[in-house]
Design a protein around this motif. Structure first.
Motif, PDB file in Angstrom:
ATOM      1  N   MET A  72     -12.565  47.614  19.165  1.00 36.36           N
ATOM      2  CA  MET A  72     -13.247  47.361  20.527  1.00 36.36           C
ATOM      3  C   MET A  72     -12.274  47.573  21.715  1.00 36.36           C
ATOM      4  O   MET A  72     -11.105  47.431  21.588  1.00 36.36           O
ATOM      5  CB  MET A  72     -13.753  45.906  20.683  1.00 36.36           C
ATOM      6  CG  MET A  72     -14.788  45.538  19.463  1.00 36.36           C
ATOM      7  SD  MET A  72     -15.441  43.685  19.714  1.00 36.36           S
ATOM      8  CE  MET A  72     -16.396  43.864  21.025  1.00 36.36           C
ATOM      9  N   ASP A  73     -12.905  47.948  22.784  1.00 36.18           N
ATOM     10  CA  ASP A  73     -12.051  48.038  24.022  1.00 36.18           C
ATOM     11  C   ASP A  73     -12.917  47.739  25.309  1.00 36.18           C
ATOM     12  O   ASP A  73     -14.227  47.674  25.106  1.00 36.18           O
ATOM     13  CB  ASP A  73     -11.685  49.634  24.140  1.00 36.18           C
ATOM     14  CG  ASP A  73     -10.432  49.787  24.961  1.00 36.18           C
ATOM     15  OD1 ASP A  73      -9.832  48.817  25.717  1.00 36.18           O
ATOM     16  OD2 ASP A  73      -9.980  50.920  25.017  1.00 36.18           O
ATOM     17  N   VAL A  74     -12.035  47.620  26.259  1.00 26.83           N
ATOM     18  CA  VAL A  74     -12.986  47.463  27.769  1.00 26.83           C
ATOM     19  C   VAL A  74     -13.332  48.584  28.124  1.00 26.83           C
ATOM     20  O   VAL A  74     -13.037  49.786  27.781  1.00 26.83           O
ATOM     21  CB  VAL A  74     -11.956  46.713  28.590  1.00 26.83           C
ATOM     22  CG1 VAL A  74     -11.599  45.177  28.075  1.00 26.83           C
ATOM     23  CG2 VAL A  74     -10.580  47.352  28.913  1.00 26.83           C
ATOM     24  N   ILE A  75     -14.529  48.556  28.916  1.00 30.50           N
ATOM     25  CA  ILE A  75     -14.857  49.696  29.699  1.00 30.50           C
ATOM     26  C   ILE A  75     -13.921  49.907  30.879  1.00 30.50           C
ATOM     27  O   ILE A  75     -13.458  51.048  31.157  1.00 30.50           O
ATOM     28  CB  ILE A  75     -16.167  49.519  30.191  1.00 30.50           C
ATOM     29  CG1 ILE A  75     -17.388  49.544  29.027  1.00 30.50           C
ATOM     30  CG2 ILE A  75     -16.818  50.844  30.958  1.00 30.50           C
ATOM     31  CD1 ILE A  75     -18.710  49.229  29.352  1.00 30.50           C
ATOM     32  N   HIS A  90      -2.781  38.264  21.544  1.00 32.55           N
ATOM     33  CA  HIS A  90      -3.434  39.472  22.380  1.00 32.55           C
ATOM     34  C   HIS A  90      -3.041  39.103  23.705  1.00 32.55           C
ATOM     35  O   HIS A  90      -3.468  40.066  24.494  1.00 32.55           O
ATOM     36  CB  HIS A  90      -4.780  39.606  22.123  1.00 32.55           C
ATOM     37  CG  HIS A  90      -5.233  39.923  20.569  1.00 32.55           C
ATOM     38  ND1 HIS A  90      -5.124  41.455  20.104  1.00 32.55           N
ATOM     39  CD2 HIS A  90      -5.823  39.378  19.594  1.00 32.55           C
ATOM     40  CE1 HIS A  90      -5.265  41.394  18.849  1.00 32.55           C
ATOM     41  NE2 HIS A  90      -5.593  40.178  18.734  1.00 32.55           N
ATOM     42  N   VAL A  91      -2.658  37.941  24.235  1.00 31.94           N
ATOM     43  CA  VAL A  91      -2.286  37.858  25.798  1.00 31.94           C
ATOM     44  C   VAL A  91      -1.133  37.335  25.940  1.00 31.94           C
ATOM     45  O   VAL A  91      -0.726  36.120  25.485  1.00 31.94           O
ATOM     46  CB  VAL A  91      -3.680  36.989  26.418  1.00 31.94           C
ATOM     47  CG1 VAL A  91      -3.257  36.879  27.836  1.00 31.94           C
ATOM     48  CG2 VAL A  91      -4.967  37.574  26.030  1.00 31.94           C
ATOM     49  N   GLU A  92      -0.171  37.721  26.840  1.00 32.17           N
ATOM     50  CA  GLU A  92       1.073  37.298  27.232  1.00 32.17           C
ATOM     51  C   GLU A  92       0.828  36.311  28.518  1.00 32.17           C
ATOM     52  O   GLU A  92       0.453  36.863  29.590  1.00 32.17           O
ATOM     53  CB  GLU A  92       2.021  38.354  27.238  1.00 32.17           C
ATOM     54  CG  GLU A  92       3.646  38.195  26.923  1.00 32.17           C
ATOM     55  CD  GLU A  92       4.202  37.591  28.367  1.00 32.17           C
ATOM     56  OE1 GLU A  92       4.797  36.555  28.161  1.00 32.17           O
ATOM     57  OE2 GLU A  92       3.952  38.227  29.360  1.00 32.17           O
ATOM     58  N   PRO A  93       1.317  35.098  28.389  1.00 29.36           N
ATOM     59  CA  PRO A  93       1.096  34.260  29.436  1.00 29.36           C
ATOM     60  C   PRO A  93       1.864  34.834  30.800  1.00 29.36           C
ATOM     61  O   PRO A  93       0.879  34.847  31.829  1.00 29.36           O
ATOM     62  CB  PRO A  93       1.939  33.117  28.916  1.00 29.36           C
ATOM     63  CG  PRO A  93       2.023  33.181  27.444  1.00 29.36           C
ATOM     64  CD  PRO A  93       1.976  34.590  27.261  1.00 29.36           C
ATOM     65  N   MET A 118      -2.532  39.923  36.053  1.00 27.16           N
ATOM     66  CA  MET A 118      -3.785  40.043  36.187  1.00 27.16           C
ATOM     67  C   MET A 118      -4.654  39.112  36.766  1.00 27.16           C
ATOM     68  O   MET A 118      -5.645  39.424  37.260  1.00 27.16           O
ATOM     69  CB  MET A 118      -4.163  40.220  34.472  1.00 27.16           C
ATOM     70  CG  MET A 118      -5.623  40.181  34.394  1.00 27.16           C
ATOM     71  SD  MET A 118      -6.262  39.661  32.750  1.00 27.16           S
ATOM     72  CE  MET A 118      -7.887  39.605  33.239  1.00 27.16           C
ATOM     73  N   ARG A 119      -4.035  37.816  36.871  1.00 30.76           N
ATOM     74  CA  ARG A 119      -5.143  36.655  37.299  1.00 30.76           C
ATOM     75  C   ARG A 119      -5.772  36.661  38.446  1.00 30.76           C
ATOM     76  O   ARG A 119      -6.721  36.370  39.016  1.00 30.76           O
ATOM     77  CB  ARG A 119      -4.300  35.285  36.968  1.00 30.76           C
ATOM     78  CG  ARG A 119      -5.578  33.998  37.137  1.00 30.76           C
ATOM     79  CD  ARG A 119      -4.888  32.888  36.639  1.00 30.76           C
ATOM     80  NE  ARG A 119      -5.678  31.905  37.053  1.00 30.76           N
ATOM     81  CZ  ARG A 119      -5.283  30.823  38.017  1.00 30.76           C
ATOM     82  NH1 ARG A 119      -4.048  30.927  38.546  1.00 30.76           N
ATOM     83  NH2 ARG A 119      -6.121  29.710  37.990  1.00 30.76           N
ATOM     84  N   GLU A 131      -2.313  45.425  27.738  1.00 31.88           N
ATOM     85  CA  GLU A 131      -2.868  44.906  26.569  1.00 31.88           C
ATOM     86  C   GLU A 131      -3.394  43.503  27.021  1.00 31.88           C
ATOM     87  O   GLU A 131      -4.290  42.986  26.185  1.00 31.88           O
ATOM     88  CB  GLU A 131      -1.883  45.005  25.243  1.00 31.88           C
ATOM     89  CG  GLU A 131      -1.670  46.190  24.551  1.00 31.88           C
ATOM     90  CD  GLU A 131      -3.218  47.027  24.089  1.00 31.88           C
ATOM     91  OE1 GLU A 131      -4.002  46.304  23.481  1.00 31.88           O
ATOM     92  OE2 GLU A 131      -3.477  48.036  24.947  1.00 31.88           O
ATOM     93  N   SER A 132      -2.554  42.751  27.647  1.00 34.61           N
ATOM     94  CA  SER A 132      -2.825  41.391  27.975  1.00 34.61           C
ATOM     95  C   SER A 132      -4.220  41.296  28.600  1.00 34.61           C
ATOM     96  O   SER A 132      -4.997  40.436  28.411  1.00 34.61           O
ATOM     97  CB  SER A 132      -1.841  40.817  28.608  1.00 34.61           C
ATOM     98  OG  SER A 132      -0.746  40.303  27.749  1.00 34.61           O
TER      99      SER A 132
END
Length: 411
Positions: free
Chosen positions: A149-152, A221-224, A231-232, A159-160
């Motif tokens: 799966m991947d995002v659009i 799959h997510v690095e803090p 990203m946040r 990758e995070s």
């Protein structure tokens, strides 16, 4: 009898825009719009590079004002809302916390507003966009698992970013069987079918446990630091946000700034459905916030929560039924929801509170939210206070004095 029941469930699927396999997730999202909208898709598809090179705002200023009239299907509208939402978030936050855009240009604001009105969604990137409608399969004939799966569309964060949206999607997928269980409980209650209610509750409990198990993938799959520092900010809104205290002006739409909350797990229709089913009563500011978050859900999904909310109280029914089996099934379900919320609380500490405190002591990372949102959710809530309140209120729904009559003794 079975045929009639399947017809009833199919009626629910149609009315609430859900599916048995995927729940609230949009089935087979589109990845292309008519060629007229190529400029939107080009910007959204190259968003990370354009933000990092600080070119996005300049390109948005050169955009023509396009009419959404060529968007005919629900899926086209959802993809347009997703693309315009990602572009808008990138535009507002391209320069980070110290220089957010105060005005959304008409070329974005006007079509975004009109697409939003047709969908019954607000003109901001919602959970239903970034999670429920932002996915595709790498191999169309393969399974819906994280490797295929991947995002659009994506924000900076590598990758995070992808992992955050994909794990959230898989958690929603794990909720699908619980949504079916909630519908089964609702219909069983109408005919006082205790066995049917118990089976439905067991299905919800198993689903909640699967959601928690799936949520654990976030650690792989997510690095803090990437999540908090990069990203946040791009999923942050402009309501109750100290970085945009007056909101955002939508040019060509309103003469005054508009305040809207960013994407939040509180916008998950699935979790609010389980609250409604189990009669978990969130009150005060917490309850008001959760109710307001329903405005960020697709109208059909919102309608299911409201339908479950106005049903006769399941909890009261169980208390008066004197069935210990049913009571045990209900309490197991509530406990599983408490466990899920406790796990979410710990994840928030790891991914937001700890990196935020570290950034504050060491200096803020590039374009990160720094200390601005250390204790505030992207939806605008006081994060830890809100999450603890939600978890504790859920725990209070447990029926402490269990009835003594079991199904076996009744028989």
């Amino acid at each position: 009898m079975e045929t009639n029941y399947r017809e009833t469930l199919q009626g629910d699927f149609d009315a609430f825009d859900i599916s048995e396999e995927l729940g609230f997730i949009l089935e087979e999202p589109l990845t292309h719009l008519p060629d007229y909208y190529r400029v939107w898709m080009d910007l959204a598809n190259n968003l990370t590079h354009l933000i990092e090179s600080r070119k996005l705002r300049d390109l948005v200023h050169k955009m023509p004002v396009l009419s959404p009239h060529l968007l005919s299907s629900h899926r086209e509208l959802r993809l347009a809302h997703l693309a315009l939402g990602f572009i808008s978030m990138g535009y507002v936050w391209q320069e980070g916390q110290h220089a957010p855009a105060q005005i959304l240009p008409k070329a974005l604001a006007w079509p975004y507003w009109n697409v939003s009105r047709r969908l019954g969604l607000p003109p901001i990137l919602t959970y239903s966009d970034s999670v429920l409608a932002n996915w595709k399969l790498k191999n169309p004939t393969g399974d819906m698992e994280i490797g295929n799966m991947d995002v659009i569309f994506a924000f900076p964060g590598g990758e995070s970013c992808r992992g955050f949206f994909m794990v959230s999607l898989l958690v929603e997928m794990a909720a699908s069987s619980g949504i079916m269980g909630a519908l089964e409980v609702m219909h069983a209650m109408k005919i006082s079918d205790l066995i049917g209610m118990q089976k439905g509750l067991i299905k919800v409990t198993q689903s909640l446990k699967k959601m928690k198990e799936t949520f654990q993938l976030v650690h792989n799959h997510v690095e803090p630091t990437a999540f908090h520092g990069t990203m946040r900010i791009f999923v942050s809104g402009w309501r109750d946000n100290p970085m945009l205290p007056r909101g955002l002006l939508y040019e060509g739409v309103s003469n005054e700034p508009i305040s809207l909350s960013g994407g939040s797990a509180a916008q998950s229709s699935a979790v609010q459905c389980f609250d409604a089913l189990l009669c978990v009563q969130h009150e005060g500011e917490t309850g008001d916030f959760l109710t307001r978050m329903r405005d960020y859900m697709p109208p059909a999904h919102r309608q299911l929560i409201e339908t479950l909310s106005v049903c006769p109280s399941l909890r009261d029914f169980i208390i008066t039924s004197s069935s210990s089996d049913l009571c045990q099934a209900y309490n197991s379900c509530v406990s599983a929801l408490v466990d899920l919320r406790s796990y979410h609380l710990n994840a928030v500490a790891k991914y937001i509170i700890v990196p935020g405190n570290r950034a504050r002591s060491m200096g803020c990372p590039l374009r990160g939210v720094g200390s601005m949102l250390n204790t505030t959710g992207t939806g605008g809530s006081n994060l830890m206070v809100f999450l603890k309140s939600v978890r504790n209120t859920t725990q209070e729904a447990l029926i402490l004095e269990r009835p003594t009559t079991s199904r076996e003794t009744e028989m």
